[in-house]
Design an enzyme around this catalytic site. Structure first.
Site, PDB file in Angstrom:
ATOM      1  N   TYR A 107      47.282  16.625  54.727  1.00 39.14           N
ATOM      2  CA  TYR A 107      46.126  16.154  55.702  1.00 39.14           C
ATOM      3  C   TYR A 107      45.285  14.945  54.980  1.00 39.14           C
ATOM      4  O   TYR A 107      45.486  14.884  53.807  1.00 39.14           O
ATOM      5  CB  TYR A 107      45.336  17.323  56.038  1.00 39.14           C
ATOM      6  CG  TYR A 107      44.504  17.822  54.619  1.00 39.14           C
ATOM      7  CD1 TYR A 107      43.088  17.304  54.748  1.00 39.14           C
ATOM      8  CD2 TYR A 107      44.767  18.919  53.792  1.00 39.14           C
ATOM      9  CE1 TYR A 107      42.257  17.907  53.881  1.00 39.14           C
ATOM     10  CE2 TYR A 107      43.930  19.211  52.862  1.00 39.14           C
ATOM     11  CZ  TYR A 107      42.786  18.665  52.708  1.00 39.14           C
ATOM     12  OH  TYR A 107      41.886  19.130  51.723  1.00 39.14           O
ATOM     13  N   CYS A 108      44.573  14.388  55.824  1.00 38.01           N
ATOM     14  CA  CYS A 108      43.903  13.225  55.524  1.00 38.01           C
ATOM     15  C   CYS A 108      42.803  13.007  56.937  1.00 38.01           C
ATOM     16  O   CYS A 108      42.587  14.021  57.362  1.00 38.01           O
ATOM     17  CB  CYS A 108      44.554  11.777  55.200  1.00 38.01           C
ATOM     18  SG  CYS A 108      45.523  11.306  56.719  1.00 38.01           S
ATOM     19  N   THR A 109      42.059  12.015  56.907  1.00 38.10           N
ATOM     20  CA  THR A 109      40.966  11.783  57.720  1.00 38.10           C
ATOM     21  C   THR A 109      41.459  11.751  59.180  1.00 38.10           C
ATOM     22  O   THR A 109      41.050  12.586  60.143  1.00 38.10           O
ATOM     23  CB  THR A 109      40.153  10.337  57.406  1.00 38.10           C
ATOM     24  OG1 THR A 109      39.738  10.541  56.047  1.00 38.10           O
ATOM     25  CG2 THR A 109      38.941  10.475  58.226  1.00 38.10           C
TER      26      THR A 109
ATOM     27  N   GLY B  15      45.091  10.981  59.884  1.00 41.95           N
ATOM     28  CA  GLY B  15      46.254  11.016  59.968  1.00 41.95           C
ATOM     29  C   GLY B  15      47.285   9.897  59.397  1.00 41.95           C
ATOM     30  O   GLY B  15      48.492   9.928  59.228  1.00 41.95           O
TER      31      GLY B  15
ATOM     32  N   ILE C 283      41.649  15.377  60.021  1.00 40.35           N
ATOM     33  CA  ILE C 283      40.593  16.443  60.013  1.00 40.35           C
ATOM     34  C   ILE C 283      39.640  16.070  61.292  1.00 40.35           C
ATOM     35  O   ILE C 283      39.202  17.116  62.015  1.00 40.35           O
ATOM     36  CB  ILE C 283      39.679  16.174  58.928  1.00 40.35           C
ATOM     37  CG1 ILE C 283      40.428  16.537  57.504  1.00 40.35           C
ATOM     38  CG2 ILE C 283      38.420  17.056  58.859  1.00 40.35           C
ATOM     39  CD1 ILE C 283      39.694  15.731  56.318  1.00 40.35           C
TER      40      ILE C 283
END
Length: 361
Positions: A197-199, A201, A226
């Site tokens: 996961y990241c901010t 995508g 997220i």
């Protein structure tokens, strides 16, 4: 024909604060071949300037990566014009969780080699072979499976203020540094289900392709990052498995995803997750500071920087000029490296014994 901003940032920020209309803060990306990014850059700058859009946008031959602020009254026209371009038709948007409309104050569009600085060579990955996208519901279910490993594909200063429960949070300054670190972390876990996961995508697109290239088969990534996870759990009444804040790369520096505060002030150790930049123009360190320390140090990271900003502007410039001439070490730090390290933390610019230990969340 003006293709760059030429107005002082103080003036631009004042104009932003005086606006009497609402803005929509959003991000979007797409990996797609762009034959002439320089030409597209100029076209988009003129188009978005006319719509009074602000933001930070990167273009490359491999695609687009954008974080923007669009006036609400121009929103439909913005979407219509963007979708009219075949390379961006129906591109998905991630709209900000918390939005006061003050996320950006000017428009910056840059052409780069890559839309995310990853340090990878073309033979290191195949962007057409990426991980499976999981909805928030699917993500939560996968996290409940003991045979999974969750990897945060963001930098240390992002995961410090918020992350998914039990996630591996690499201690890195850049995405470029993180990729080989993640590969090492997973070297004995090829039979595991990998969740990335990241901010928003975009980093997971490259990371998942990188892992698939290195023989990992069950690679999954959080759809929309997220930002969209928060939207989905609110809309569907799902459990929130993210604790703390989501760091964002605009003037806000963070959106609250849960009520927990899992970080600490880098100067006194008090629970706090508010990022700020040191007010010393020769430093601008990104660090976490509570209200009391902000007042004590005048919004600076140390007493040294606090003393410097009290000097006349000409004296500050002279000091920087002399440091450049003599080669003296300037008071410049990496992002967020003022934070506490296990048994020590920084106070008054000095590393000392810490009254607290960082607790794993």
């Amino acid at each position: 024909m003006q293709l760059y901003n030429k107005v002082d940032k103080k003036v631009l920020k004042e104009r932003l604060m005086q606006e009497d209309f609402k803005r929509v803060t959003l991000s979007f990306y797409r990996y797609i071949i762009i034959d002439n990014p320089e030409e597209l850059r100029d076209e988009l700058f003129l188009e978005w300037s006319d719509l009074n859009c602000f933001g930070r946008i990167y273009l490359a031959k491999e695609g687009i990566n954008a974080q923007m602020s669009v006036p609400e009254h121009n929103w439909e026209e913005f979407k219509e014009k963007l979708y009219a371009r075949k390379e961006f038709k129906d591109i998905p948007f991630k709209v900000a969780v918390e939005d006061d409309g003050k996320s950006f104050y000017k428009l910056i569009i840059k052409v780069r080699k890559n839309i995310v600085a990853d340090g990878l060579k073309p033979e290191d990955y195949d962007v057409t072979n990426i991980g499976k996208h999981l909805s928030a519901k699917e993500w939560n279910e996968a996290m409940d499976n003991e045979d999974t490993v969750v990897i945060d594909m963001r930098n240390h200063y992002e995961s410090e203020v918020g992350h998914f429960k039990g996630a591996v949070t690499p201690d890195c300054d850049t995405f470029r540094e993180e990729l080989p670190m993640v590969l090492k972390e997973l070297e004995d876990k090829k039979d595991k289900k990998v969740l990335l996961y990241c901010t928003g995508g975009i980093r997971c697109e490259k990371a998942s392709a990188y892992l698939k290239h290195h023989g990992y088969n069950d690679v999954n990534q959080l759809l929309g990052g997220i930002i969209d996870y928060k939207r989905q759990i609110d809309a569907e009444g799902l459990d929130n498995k993210f604790i703390g804040k989501n760091f964002v790369f605009d003037e806000r520096l963070g959106e609250r995803i849960s009520n927990e505060v899992i970080a600490h002030c880098h100067q006194c150790g008090k629970p706090c997750d508010t990022h700020t930049n040191c007010k010393n123009d020769d430093c601008h360190l990104l660090f976490i500071q509570c209200e009391e320390c902000a007042e004590k140090y005048d919004g600076c990271c140390s007493k040294t920087c606090s003393d410097i900003i009290k000097l006349p502007v000409e004296e500050q410039r002279k000091l920087r000029k002399n440091q450049n001439k003599t080669g003296e070490q300037r008071n410049v730090y990496k992002k967020g490296r003022l934070r506490p390290h296990l048994d020590e933390f920084v106070q008054n610019g000095e590393i000392i014994e810490s009254p607290l230990k960082q607790k794993e969340s």
